[in-house]
Design a protein around this motif. Structure first.
Motif, short mmCIF file in Angstrom:
data_model
loop_
_atom_site.label_atom_id
_atom_site.label_comp_id
_atom_site.label_asym_id
_atom_site.label_seq_id
_atom_site.Cartn_x
_atom_site.Cartn_y
_atom_site.Cartn_z
N UNK A 131 -6.96 -15.59 -3.37
CA UNK A 131 -5.50 -15.44 -3.29
C UNK A 131 -5.07 -14.09 -3.88
N UNK A 132 -5.71 -13.71 -4.99
CA UNK A 132 -5.38 -12.43 -5.62
C UNK A 132 -5.73 -11.27 -4.68
N UNK A 133 -6.86 -11.41 -3.96
CA UNK A 133 -7.24 -10.38 -2.98
C UNK A 133 -6.17 -10.26 -1.90
N UNK A 134 -5.69 -11.40 -1.44
CA UNK A 134 -4.67 -11.41 -0.38
C UNK A 134 -3.39 -10.73 -0.86
N UNK A 135 -2.93 -11.10 -2.06
CA UNK A 135 -1.71 -10.51 -2.60
C UNK A 135 -1.89 -9.02 -2.83
N UNK A 136 -3.04 -8.65 -3.38
CA UNK A 136 -3.33 -7.23 -3.61
C UNK A 136 -3.24 -6.44 -2.31
N UNK A 137 -3.87 -6.95 -1.25
CA UNK A 137 -3.89 -6.23 0.03
C UNK A 137 -2.49 -6.10 0.62
N UNK A 138 -1.68 -7.15 0.49
CA UNK A 138 -0.33 -7.10 1.03
C UNK A 138 0.54 -6.07 0.30
N UNK A 139 0.47 -6.09 -1.03
CA UNK A 139 1.27 -5.13 -1.80
C UNK A 139 0.74 -3.72 -1.63
N UNK A 140 -0.58 -3.57 -1.57
CA UNK A 140 -1.19 -2.25 -1.35
C UNK A 140 -0.68 -1.65 -0.04
N UNK A 141 -0.66 -2.44 1.03
CA UNK A 141 -0.19 -1.94 2.32
C UNK A 141 1.29 -1.57 2.26
N UNK A 142 2.06 -2.38 1.55
CA UNK A 142 3.49 -2.10 1.43
C UNK A 142 3.72 -0.77 0.71
N UNK A 143 2.95 -0.53 -0.35
CA UNK A 143 3.10 0.71 -1.11
C UNK A 143 2.69 1.91 -0.27
N UNK A 144 1.54 1.81 0.41
CA UNK A 144 1.04 2.94 1.19
C UNK A 144 1.90 3.22 2.41
N UNK A 145 2.59 2.21 2.91
CA UNK A 145 3.45 2.42 4.08
C UNK A 145 4.79 3.03 3.69
N UNK A 146 5.10 3.03 2.39
CA UNK A 146 6.38 3.57 1.96
C UNK A 146 7.47 2.53 1.81
N UNK A 147 7.12 1.25 1.89
CA UNK A 147 8.13 0.21 1.72
C UNK A 147 8.75 0.27 0.33
#
Length: 240
Positions: free
Chosen positions: A11-27
């Motif tokens: 679950x932590x991996x999933x949350x990490x990946x989602x937030x990581x993508x949001x940060x890198x996309x500029x969200x």
């Protein structure tokens, strides 16, 4: 390691990946505060220990930093990889850009009406205030116009919309600059466009998704029609 610990790690991996993508996309903007652990736990439907594990990984990779008692904040990232949009070469490309915007931005506005946060609304209102100031001075600011539309994408809480808008920034800017020229052909053109932006903002603020969708569609269609309406050669000469 127990089965519970394995599940928590996944679950932590999933949350990490989602937030990581949001940060890198500029969200999230640089130095913007992430939602609280409680809010993130509710968003991802996981426990707060899972959120803490994911945030620790984000800190370890230099994506966020923490301030004691204030929360977690986004650290400045390197250059983002753009989507594969080529250079805009002619008016046909500009028409295609408008077609694409008319497909995604009305839905972006509708989601912004449903999902906005106080911080997201503040960004939209700031951009609108800048547009109002430019209008009062009889100016069209394409950079501020783009900021308004980008802020709405960010308010949708969907990083895909944000990434698409950022990747198309130069394309959209061309259309906005030419649209600004077309507004000079009418006495109240700038004011009318400000009214359109204001109506979109108000619909998002009151959470009226259908109105936000319709108003954004009408605004973009109106911008396209004003831009491609017959114009004096002096305006057409501005292309390129």
């Amino acid at each position: 390691m127990t089965e519970t610990q394995v599940g928590r790690r996944r679950l932590a991996d999933y949350v990490f990946e989602r937030i990581q993508k949001a940060i890198k996309s500029g969200a999230y903007a640089v130095d913007e505060r992430l939602p609280t652990e409680h809010a993130l736990a509710a968003e991802f439907q996981v426990s707060r220990p899972v959120i803490r594990d994911a945030l620790q990984r984000l800190r370890d990779q230099g994506l966020i930093y923490s301030r004691r008692g204030a929360g977690s904040f986004v650290r400045e990232q390197g250059i983002r990889e753009p989507l594969g949009f080529g250079q805009m070469e002619n008016l046909s490309d500009l028409q295609h850009c408008y077609d694409f915007r008319l497909t995604i931005e009305p839905e972006t506005a509708a989601l912004a009406a449903q999902r906005h946060t106080p911080e997201a609304l503040q960004k939209i209102r700031l951009a609108l205030d800048l547009l109002r100031d430019a209008t009062n001075r009889q100016l069209h600011r394409s950079d501020t116009d783009f900021l308004f539309h980008l802020s709405i994408a960010q308010a949708s809480q969907n990083p895909y919309f944000v990434t698409a808008m950022q990747a198309l920034e130069e394309h959209i800017a061309v259309g906005m600059r030419l649209h600004g020229l077309s507004l000079r052909r009418t006495k109240d053109g700038l004011t009318e466009v400000l009214v359109e932006h204001t109506a979109i903002c108000e619909a998002i603020v009151r959470g009226d998704a259908e109105a936000a969708r319709r108003l954004m569609r009408d605004h973009l269609a109106g911008s396209r029609d004003r831009l491609f309406a017959p114009a004096p050669k002096t305006d057409r000469a501005e292309w390129g």
